[in-house]
Scaffold this motif. Structure first.
Motif, short mmCIF file in Angstrom:
data_model
loop_
_atom_site.label_atom_id
_atom_site.label_comp_id
_atom_site.label_asym_id
_atom_site.label_seq_id
_atom_site.Cartn_x
_atom_site.Cartn_y
_atom_site.Cartn_z
N THR A 49 73.86 57.06 20.34
CA THR A 49 73.68 55.62 20.61
C THR A 49 73.00 54.89 19.46
OG1 THR A 49 71.56 55.98 21.73
CG2 THR A 49 73.56 55.89 23.12
N ASP A 50 72.08 55.56 18.77
CA ASP A 50 71.19 54.90 17.80
C ASP A 50 70.34 53.84 18.50
OD1 ASP A 50 70.04 54.69 15.29
OD2 ASP A 50 71.45 53.20 14.56
N ALA A 51 70.11 54.03 19.79
CA ALA A 51 69.26 53.09 20.54
C ALA A 51 67.90 52.97 19.84
CB ALA A 51 69.07 53.61 21.97
N PRO A 52 67.38 51.71 19.77
CA PRO A 52 67.80 50.49 20.46
C PRO A 52 68.82 49.64 19.69
CG PRO A 52 65.75 50.08 19.32
CD PRO A 52 66.10 51.53 19.05
N TYR A 53 69.45 50.23 18.68
CA TYR A 53 70.38 49.47 17.83
C TYR A 53 71.83 49.72 18.24
CZ TYR A 53 66.03 50.07 15.25
OH TYR A 53 64.70 50.14 14.92
N LEU A 54 72.72 48.87 17.74
CA LEU A 54 74.18 49.06 17.82
C LEU A 54 74.70 49.29 19.25
CD1 LEU A 54 74.72 51.26 14.63
CD2 LEU A 54 75.36 48.87 14.95
N SER A 55 74.32 48.42 20.14
CA SER A 55 74.80 48.52 21.52
C SER A 55 76.31 48.42 21.59
CB SER A 55 74.21 47.40 22.38
OG SER A 55 72.83 47.54 22.51
N PRO A 56 76.92 49.25 22.43
CA PRO A 56 78.38 49.16 22.60
C PRO A 56 78.76 47.94 23.41
CG PRO A 56 77.47 50.73 24.17
CD PRO A 56 76.33 50.29 23.29
N VAL A 57 80.02 47.54 23.30
CA VAL A 57 80.57 46.52 24.19
C VAL A 57 80.50 47.10 25.61
CG1 VAL A 57 82.71 45.30 24.78
CG2 VAL A 57 82.08 45.65 22.37
N PRO A 58 80.04 46.36 26.62
CA PRO A 58 79.83 44.90 26.67
C PRO A 58 78.39 44.47 26.42
CG PRO A 58 79.72 45.78 28.88
CD PRO A 58 79.94 46.96 27.97
N TYR A 59 77.56 45.37 25.86
CA TYR A 59 76.15 45.04 25.65
C TYR A 59 75.86 44.63 24.22
CZ TYR A 59 75.98 47.79 29.96
OH TYR A 59 76.20 48.27 31.21
N ARG A 60 76.89 44.46 23.41
CA ARG A 60 76.70 44.17 21.98
C ARG A 60 75.78 42.96 21.80
NH1 ARG A 60 81.28 43.53 17.14
NH2 ARG A 60 79.76 43.70 15.45
N GLY A 61 74.82 43.11 20.90
CA GLY A 61 73.86 42.04 20.65
C GLY A 61 72.59 42.16 21.47
N LYS A 62 72.61 43.05 22.46
CA LYS A 62 71.43 43.28 23.29
C LYS A 62 70.79 44.62 22.91
CE LYS A 62 73.51 40.74 27.13
NZ LYS A 62 74.02 40.81 28.53
N ARG A 63 69.65 44.89 23.47
CA ARG A 63 68.98 46.17 23.22
C ARG A 63 69.85 47.33 23.72
NH1 ARG A 63 63.81 48.33 26.63
NH2 ARG A 63 65.53 48.81 28.05
N ASN A 64 70.04 48.30 22.86
CA ASN A 64 70.80 49.48 23.26
C ASN A 64 69.87 50.47 23.95
OD1 ASN A 64 72.99 51.18 23.50
ND2 ASN A 64 73.08 51.74 21.35
N GLU A 65 70.43 51.30 24.81
CA GLU A 65 69.67 52.39 25.41
C GLU A 65 70.61 53.57 25.64
OE1 GLU A 65 69.07 51.71 29.99
OE2 GLU A 65 68.39 49.89 28.97
N SER A 66 70.02 54.73 25.84
CA SER A 66 70.82 55.95 25.87
C SER A 66 71.84 55.98 27.01
CB SER A 66 69.91 57.18 25.93
OG SER A 66 69.35 57.43 24.66
N ALA A 67 71.56 55.29 28.11
CA ALA A 67 72.51 55.26 29.23
C ALA A 67 73.84 54.64 28.81
CB ALA A 67 71.93 54.49 30.41
N TYR A 68 73.81 53.78 27.78
CA TYR A 68 75.03 53.09 27.35
C TYR A 68 75.99 54.02 26.59
CZ TYR A 68 72.37 48.82 28.44
OH TYR A 68 71.64 47.84 29.06
N ILE A 69 75.58 55.25 26.38
CA ILE A 69 76.48 56.21 25.75
C ILE A 69 77.71 56.43 26.63
CG2 ILE A 69 75.64 58.41 26.71
CD1 ILE A 69 75.65 59.47 23.78
N ILE A 70 77.58 56.12 27.90
CA ILE A 70 78.72 56.21 28.83
C ILE A 70 79.87 55.31 28.34
CG2 ILE A 70 79.51 55.75 31.18
CD1 ILE A 70 77.66 58.17 30.98
N ASN A 71 79.53 54.15 27.80
CA ASN A 71 80.56 53.23 27.30
C ASN A 71 81.27 53.80 26.07
OD1 ASN A 71 78.20 51.55 28.57
ND2 ASN A 71 80.06 50.34 28.85
N VAL A 72 80.53 54.51 25.24
CA VAL A 72 81.12 55.18 24.09
C VAL A 72 82.03 56.31 24.56
CG1 VAL A 72 80.65 56.44 21.95
CG2 VAL A 72 79.10 54.60 22.69
N LEU A 73 81.55 57.06 25.53
CA LEU A 73 82.33 58.15 26.12
C LEU A 73 83.65 57.64 26.68
CD1 LEU A 73 82.15 61.20 26.98
CD2 LEU A 73 81.14 60.39 29.11
N GLU A 74 83.60 56.53 27.39
CA GLU A 74 84.82 55.96 27.97
C GLU A 74 85.78 55.47 26.89
OE1 GLU A 74 83.04 53.06 30.53
OE2 GLU A 74 82.84 54.48 32.22
#
Length: 255
Positions: free
Chosen positions: A203-228
Motif C-alpha cells: 500500500t505504501d500507506a499513508p501514501y498513494l491511496s488506490p481508487v476510489p480513495y485517491r487523494g485521501k489517507r491510505n491505509e493497509s485495509a485498502y490493499i483489497i482494492n489493489v487485490l481486486e
C-alpha cells in the motif's frame, strides 16, 4: 485468505489518532502480515513499539530512505549498521535513489544505496528499493552489485515493461500498489505480461491511496482494492492473487 502488505508506514504521524483501529480494520479484512520500511533513526522507536503492540503481524525493516540522505547521512548509516547488528530485521529498506525532491544529493544517495546493499548481502537480507525519477541511477548501482546475494523488492514500481523486466533480472519482485488502479498509472496496461510469481502487493500507506480513495489517507485495509484490480488484470480470482503474492513475499522475506 491471507493478504500481505509488503510496504506500509504504520508508524506515520498520519495514523497517530487511530493507529490501532486502522491496523485492526486491515486484520479483519485478511491483511495479517505488515512489512514496515524504515525512513531514518527518528522513527526507530516507533517501529519497535509497533512490533511490540502487534508481535504476530508486524515485521520490521531497517535502512535509510534516500530522501533522508542529508549532511548527517554517515551517522544515519551507522545507526542502520548498529541496529542490524543488534537484532533481527526482515529486509534492508527502504533504500534507493530519489531525484524528484533533490538532485544535488545524487552522489551521496548512490553511496548510501550501495553501502546498504552491501549490508543486506552481509546479513543475507533482501533489499527494498525506493526509486523516483531515478531508474538509470538505480540500475547503475544494481549492476555494480549484481550477484546471487542480491534480491528483494522494487517498491512502488511505476516503470515501463522493459524496466520491469530489467528489475526482475536483478532478482527483484515488483511491489504493486495503488498506482495500478490509477487511470494514468500505465502499469495496468502491461502487468498481465508479467508472471504473477514476480509480483507482491503493497500500500505504501499513508501514501498513494488506490481508487476510489485517491487523494485521501491510505491505509493497509485498502490493499483489497489493489487485490481486486489485479484480479481483473490477470483474470483470476482474488483469493488466488492473495495466495500467490503472499507466497512471493514469504520467498523474499523468508517468513
Amino acid at each position: 485468505m491471507i493478504i500481505t502488505d509488503t510496504h506500509t508506514h504504520l508508524y506515520s504521524e498520519a495514523f497517530d489518532d487511530d493507529r490501532n483501529e486502522m491496523i485492526n480494520r486491515a486484520i479483519k479484512k485478511g491483511v495479517s502480515r505488515f512489512f514496515i520500511p524504515a525512513i531514518d533513526s527518528t522513527y526507530t522507536a516507533s517501529m519497535l513499539q509497533l512490533e511490540k503492540d502487534f508481535p504476530e503481524n508486524i515485521f520490521l525493516m531497517m535502512g535509510l530512505h534516500p530522501t533522508h540522505v542529508k549532511e548527517n547521512y554517515k551517522d544515519e548509516l551507522k545507526h542502520v549498521e548498529e541496529m542490524l547488528a543488534q537484532r533481527q530485521f526482515y529486509a534492508v529498506g527502504e533504500i534507493g535513489i530519489d531525484l524528484y525532491w533533490d538532485t544535488s544529493t545524487l552522489e551521496i544517495q548512490k553511496e548510501a544505496f550501495k553501502h546498504q546493499i552491501q549490508l543486506a548481502k552481509h546479513y543475507k537480507l533482501p533489499i527494498v528499493i525506493h526509486c523516483r525519477q531515478a531508474f538509470d541511477a538505480i540500475f547503475e548501482v544494481l549492476e555494480s552489485e549484481k550477484s546471487e546475494d542480491l534480491f528483494g523488492i522494487f517498491h512502488c514500481f511505476t516503470g515501463t515493461l522493459e524496466q520491469a523486466h530489467k528489475a526482475i533480472s536483478y532478482n527483484l519482485k515488483l511491489g504493486i500498489g495503488g498506482v495500478a488502479t490509477f487511470k494514468n498509472g500505465k502499469i495496468d496496461q502491461f502487468l498481465n505480461e508479467i508472471d504473477l510469481k514476480h509480483i507482491v502487493l503493497e500500500t505504501d500507506a499513508p501514501y498513494l491511496s488506490p481508487v476510489p480513495y485517491r487523494g485521501k489517507r491510505n491505509e493497509s485495509a485498502y490493499i483489497i482494492n489493489v487485490l481486486e484490480k489485479l484480479s481483473d488484470i490477470y483474470n483470476i480470482p482474488k483469493e488466488e492473487i492473495a495466495a500467490i503474492t503472499t507466497q512471493n513475499s514469504k520467498d523474499v522475506f523468508k517468513i
